[in-house]
Design an enzyme around this catalytic site. Structure first.
Site, PDB file in Angstrom:
ATOM      1  N   ARG A 108       0.949  -1.338  -0.126  1.00  0.00           N
ATOM      2  CA  ARG A 108       0.116  -0.128   0.022  1.00  0.00           C
ATOM      3  C   ARG A 108       1.027   1.503   0.083  1.00  0.00           C
ATOM      4  O   ARG A 108       0.645   2.215  -0.950  1.00  0.00           O
ATOM      5  CB  ARG A 108      -0.841   0.058   1.303  1.00  0.00           C
ATOM      6  CG  ARG A 108      -2.014   1.325   1.137  1.00  0.00           C
ATOM      7  CD  ARG A 108      -1.844   2.046   2.338  1.00  0.00           C
ATOM      8  NE  ARG A 108      -3.140   2.934   2.253  1.00  0.00           N
ATOM      9  CZ  ARG A 108      -2.978   4.418   2.596  1.00  0.00           C
ATOM     10  NH1 ARG A 108      -1.657   4.670   2.774  1.00  0.00           N
ATOM     11  NH2 ARG A 108      -3.998   5.087   2.474  1.00  0.00           N
ATOM     12  N   ARG A 186      -1.501  -8.780  10.904  1.00  0.00           N
ATOM     13  CA  ARG A 186      -0.963  -8.480   9.104  1.00  0.00           C
ATOM     14  C   ARG A 186       0.606  -8.119   9.440  1.00  0.00           C
ATOM     15  O   ARG A 186       0.846  -7.430  10.355  1.00  0.00           O
ATOM     16  CB  ARG A 186      -1.771  -7.680   8.459  1.00  0.00           C
ATOM     17  CG  ARG A 186      -2.341  -6.600   9.190  1.00  0.00           C
ATOM     18  CD  ARG A 186      -3.546  -5.526   8.627  1.00  0.00           C
ATOM     19  NE  ARG A 186      -3.118  -5.706   6.793  1.00  0.00           N
ATOM     20  CZ  ARG A 186      -4.146  -5.580   6.057  1.00  0.00           C
ATOM     21  NH1 ARG A 186      -5.294  -5.720   6.309  1.00  0.00           N
ATOM     22  NH2 ARG A 186      -3.705  -5.395   4.865  1.00  0.00           N
ATOM     23  N   ASP A 305     -13.799   5.024   2.183  1.00  0.00           N
ATOM     24  CA  ASP A 305     -14.270   4.505   3.302  1.00  0.00           C
ATOM     25  C   ASP A 305     -14.946   5.540   4.307  1.00  0.00           C
ATOM     26  O   ASP A 305     -15.718   4.923   5.013  1.00  0.00           O
ATOM     27  CB  ASP A 305     -12.947   4.345   4.021  1.00  0.00           C
ATOM     28  CG  ASP A 305     -12.317   2.978   3.844  1.00  0.00           C
ATOM     29  OD1 ASP A 305     -12.790   2.345   2.791  1.00  0.00           O
ATOM     30  OD2 ASP A 305     -11.323   2.735   4.240  1.00  0.00           O
ATOM     31  N   ALA A 318     -10.440  -0.539  -1.835  1.00  0.00           N
ATOM     32  CA  ALA A 318      -9.707   0.292  -2.343  1.00  0.00           C
ATOM     33  C   ALA A 318     -10.094   0.776  -3.779  1.00  0.00           C
ATOM     34  O   ALA A 318     -10.389   2.005  -4.168  1.00  0.00           O
ATOM     35  CB  ALA A 318      -8.356   0.017  -2.607  1.00  0.00           C
TER      36      ALA A 318
HETATM   37  C1  LIG Z   1      -2.138   4.592   6.956  1.00  0.00           C
HETATM   38  C2  LIG Z   1      -2.829   3.809   6.098  1.00  0.00           C
HETATM   39  C3  LIG Z   1      -2.332   2.408   5.733  1.00  0.00           C
HETATM   40  C4  LIG Z   1      -3.408   1.664   5.114  1.00  0.00           C
HETATM   41  N1  LIG Z   1      -2.801   0.185   4.830  1.00  0.00           N
HETATM   42  C5  LIG Z   1      -3.599  -0.625   4.195  1.00  0.00           C
HETATM   43  C6  LIG Z   1      -3.197  -1.883   3.981  1.00  0.00           C
HETATM   44  O1  LIG Z   1      -2.007  -2.357   4.157  1.00  0.00           O
HETATM   45  N2  LIG Z   1      -4.052  -2.795   3.216  1.00  0.00           N
HETATM   46  C7  LIG Z   1      -5.403  -2.457   2.921  1.00  0.00           C
HETATM   47  O2  LIG Z   1      -5.876  -3.065   2.420  1.00  0.00           O
HETATM   48  N3  LIG Z   1      -5.865  -1.148   3.157  1.00  0.00           N
HETATM   49  C8  LIG Z   1      -4.807  -0.380   3.790  1.00  0.00           C
HETATM   50  N4  LIG Z   1      -5.533   0.935   4.423  1.00  0.00           N
HETATM   51  C9  LIG Z   1      -7.064   1.216   4.065  1.00  0.00           C
HETATM   52  C10 LIG Z   1      -6.975   1.404   2.657  1.00  0.00           C
HETATM   53  O3  LIG Z   1      -6.088   2.366   2.099  1.00  0.00           O
HETATM   54  C11 LIG Z   1      -8.452   1.867   2.346  1.00  0.00           C
HETATM   55  O4  LIG Z   1      -9.354   1.143   2.874  1.00  0.00           O
HETATM   56  C12 LIG Z   1      -9.015   2.279   1.215  1.00  0.00           C
HETATM   57  O5  LIG Z   1      -7.776   2.292  -0.015  1.00  0.00           O
HETATM   58  C13 LIG Z   1      -9.960   3.333   0.701  1.00  0.00           C
HETATM   59  O6  LIG Z   1      -9.370   4.434   0.947  1.00  0.00           O
HETATM   60  P1  LIG Z   1      -9.650   5.872   1.373  1.00  0.00           P
HETATM   61  O7  LIG Z   1      -9.024   6.794   0.594  1.00  0.00           O
HETATM   62  O8  LIG Z   1     -11.241   5.913   1.456  1.00  0.00           O
HETATM   63  O9  LIG Z   1      -9.345   5.895   3.118  1.00  0.00           O
HETATM   64  P2  LIG Z   1      -7.829   5.889   3.457  1.00  0.00           P
HETATM   65  O10 LIG Z   1      -6.900   5.137   2.871  1.00  0.00           O
HETATM   66  O11 LIG Z   1      -8.043   5.668   4.960  1.00  0.00           O
HETATM   67  O12 LIG Z   1      -7.368   7.500   3.608  1.00  0.00           O
HETATM   68  C14 LIG Z   1      -8.032   8.544   4.482  1.00  0.00           C
HETATM   69  C15 LIG Z   1      -6.980   9.638   4.225  1.00  0.00           C
HETATM   70  O13 LIG Z   1      -7.504  10.711   5.055  1.00  0.00           O
HETATM   71  C16 LIG Z   1      -6.470  11.480   5.977  1.00  0.00           C
HETATM   72  N5  LIG Z   1      -7.237  12.052   7.079  1.00  0.00           N
HETATM   73  C17 LIG Z   1      -8.290  11.551   7.863  1.00  0.00           C
HETATM   74  N6  LIG Z   1      -8.590  12.359   8.661  1.00  0.00           N
HETATM   75  C18 LIG Z   1      -8.405  13.616   8.143  1.00  0.00           C
HETATM   76  C19 LIG Z   1      -8.711  14.929   8.512  1.00  0.00           C
HETATM   77  N7  LIG Z   1      -9.501  15.255   9.381  1.00  0.00           N
HETATM   78  N8  LIG Z   1      -8.223  15.967   7.668  1.00  0.00           N
HETATM   79  C20 LIG Z   1      -7.275  15.615   6.538  1.00  0.00           C
HETATM   80  N9  LIG Z   1      -6.997  14.323   6.348  1.00  0.00           N
HETATM   81  C21 LIG Z   1      -7.673  13.320   6.990  1.00  0.00           C
HETATM   82  C22 LIG Z   1      -5.754  10.167   6.468  1.00  0.00           C
HETATM   83  O14 LIG Z   1      -4.533  10.464   7.006  1.00  0.00           O
HETATM   84  C23 LIG Z   1      -5.581   9.233   5.268  1.00  0.00           C
HETATM   85  O15 LIG Z   1      -4.689   9.568   4.459  1.00  0.00           O
HETATM   86  C24 LIG Z   1      -4.762   1.820   4.927  1.00  0.00           C
HETATM   87  C25 LIG Z   1      -5.068   3.056   5.265  1.00  0.00           C
HETATM   88  C26 LIG Z   1      -4.210   4.077   5.790  1.00  0.00           C
HETATM   89  C27 LIG Z   1      -4.592   5.547   6.287  1.00  0.00           C
END
Ligand SMILES: Cc1cc2nc3c(=O)[nH]c(=O)nc-3n(C[C@H](O)[C@H](O)[C@H](O)COP(=O)(O)OP(=O)(O)OC[C@H]3O[C@@H](n4cnc5c(N)ncnc54)[C@H](O)[C@@H]3O)c2cc1C
Ligand SMILES: *[C@@H]1O[C@H](CO)[C@@H](O)[C@H](O)[C@H]1NC(C)=O
Length: 422
Positions: A108, A186, A305, A318
């Site tokens: 990731r 994990r 998410d 994702a």
């Molecule tokens: C650090 C991290 C590691 C992950 N590792 C894995 C993995 O190994 N395998 C897997 O399957 N999934 C992993 N996930 C989850 C996966 O990336 C998500 O489930 C999926 O990709 C959906 O992504 P998303 O952008 O909706 O959410 P996310 O990937 O959770 O991204 C949300 C982002 O919003 C930022 N954020 C949160 N609150 C605020 C705020 N108030 N103001 C500004 N920014 C904010 C966070 O720092 C993050 O960068 C991880 C997520 C994170 C954050």
């Protein structure tokens, strides 16, 4: 395409795959995009993440990204299933779905860095250390408050993850995550120790491998990749504890081994080969589906998410986050600056039913694995195969949004149909 989004100011919160995809897709359409990320430094966090062919095709539209992914991603032609006591069940081959497109599975953090750099290269402005605490909207604009600063735009797309604070403005109340009843140990590690043990040396033979061992209420999956140098494993098990979800929560090797007591020695060997600091204990958070992802004035939308967490067994979290980003961008392109609320309502309506149906596949697969009758499984080894749904994977979110937009907007104008389709 003559910059249909020119002058449409887009503010995005959260630089996960949802936020980055929305940012890149809006930028490709000419919009000025500002992306605010809460964390203050770039770190390669996480371990294995999977993108199905429905999101693979999104990456392929971003010049250079596929080429950067190829050397670091997993390339095996199937997944081998075993029972907890190491009886081979079957091989699930990906050949049957080759025509649906290319999937990308990898680290990731490594993949995230490539996508982040691509966003910067096309002119997305990213600001770090911007933890958004409040959202606001009027009839003409929407924005956020961050570190006391007020930033506004025509539209806000909130991709702030499973612990979203943006949910509060959309819902009108605070909604807390629940435990899913499961947790995942994990790890991502080098293969040095696996190489030394005859039980596991094959995982480091230079080829990519993917295998799973299934038992009552527990499953263990391992992937070997990057020319035999890297290995990643996940162990999903029942856990009623708390719902703290943090990617850095340390796990304990012997606790992990205890969840697979009586299992095949190879599973114990892989777990014990893990450097203790590499083991993460991740509590799987669950949330009830939200009734809406859109703020009252339809200038703020939840994506990824924040709108809809997925169970890992759907292997779509994702990918669906990326489909959200693409769909929102297409809707904004087709609506234009003057019609942002129309675009945002259409985005929700296009996505809602598909996301809900895809989310359910995560529960079905988890239960098929965990609640299986293993005497039945041994006689019917094919029963453990992942359902690979054509309607999920052989799908182009960009094309789909273009195809249905006009019809969706028309249906939104009929009051009785203005609720998202369930
Ligand atoms: C650090 C991290 C590691 C992950 N590792 C894995 C993995 O190994 N395998 C897997 O399957 N999934 C992993 N996930 C989850 C996966 O990336 C998500 O489930 C999926 O990709 C959906 O992504 P998303 O952008 O909706 O959410 P996310 O990937 O959770 O991204 C949300 C982002 O919003 C930022 N954020 C949160 N609150 C605020 C705020 N108030 N103001 C500004 N920014 C904010 C966070 O720092 C993050 O960068 C991880 C997520 C994170 C954050
Ligand atoms: C794996 O080997 C291939 C072919 O030699 C190379 O192109 C690729 O960069 C290697 N990948 C890693 C992660 O070392």
């Amino acid at each position: 395409m003559a910059n249909p989004c020119e002058g449409l100011k887009v503010l995005i919160v959260g630089a996960g795959f949802a936020g980055l995809t929305a940012a890149i897709e809006c930028r490709r359409r000419g919009a000025p995009v500002l992306l605010l990320e809460g964390s203050s430094e770039r770190k390669q966090l996480g371990d294995i993440i999977s993108f199905g062919s429905n999101s693979g095709r999104i990456f392929q539209r971003w010049p250079g990204v596929e080429e950067a992914f190829d050397p670091i991603c997993h390339h095996s032609s199937g997944l081998d299933f075993y029972t907890y006591d190491n009886e081979f069940l079957c091989r699930q081959s990906w050949d049957a779905e080759a025509d649906w497109g290319k999937m990308f599975n990898g680290h990731r953090g490594e993949m995230h860095e490539i996508v982040w750099d691509h966003a910067l290269s096309i002119g997305v402005e990213i600001k770090m250390g911007k933890k958004v605490s409040e959202y606001f909207e009027t009839d003409n604009e929407a924005g956020v408050i961050v570190n006391g600063e007020r930033i506004s735009a025509d539209v806000v797309l909130a991709g702030d993850g499973v612990r979203s604070t943006a949910r509060t403005i959309v819902l009108g109340f605070e909604d807390k995550p629940k435990s899913s009843g499961y947790a995942v140990y994990r790890a991502w590690m080098g293969t040095e120790k696996l190489k030394e043990n005859p039980l596991t040396a094959w995982l480091a033979n230079g080829q990519d491998h993917h295998a799973g061992w299934l038992g009552p209420d527990v499953h263990f999956l391992v992937a070997a990749l990057q020319n035999g140098t890297a290995c990643s494993w996940v162990l999903t098990h029942k856990d009623e504890a708390d719902v703290e979800e943090s990617w850095s929560a340390p796990g304990d090797i012997e606790d992990a081994v205890r969840t697979v007591e009586g299992w095949a020695p190879i599973v114990h060997t892989i777990i014990r080969a893990t450097p203790p600091e590499k083991l993460v204990d991740w509590k799987l958070v669950f949330r009830d589906p939200l009734p809406t992802w859109v703020s009252p004035k339809a200038r703020i939308a939840l994506i990824g998410d924040a709108a809809h967490p997925f169970l890992p067994t759907s292997i779509q979290g994702a990918s669906q986050a990326m489909e959200d980003g693409v769909t929102a961008a297409v809707c904004l392109e087709l609506a234009g600056k003057a019609n942002v609320p129309e675009a945002i309502r259409a985005y929700e309506k296009i996505r809602y039913g598909r996301v809900l149906a895809t989310q359910k596949t995560g529960v079905t697969t988890r239960d098929a694995w965990h609640k299986a009758d293993f005497d039945y499984v041994k006689k019917n080894p094919e029963s453990v195969k992942l359902p690979r749904e054509k309607w999920i994977l052989d799908f182009d979110a960009q094309q789909h949004a273009h195809d249905v937009y006009a019809e969706i907007v028309k249906s939104l104008q009929t009051p009785s149909e203005s609720k998202p389709s369930l």
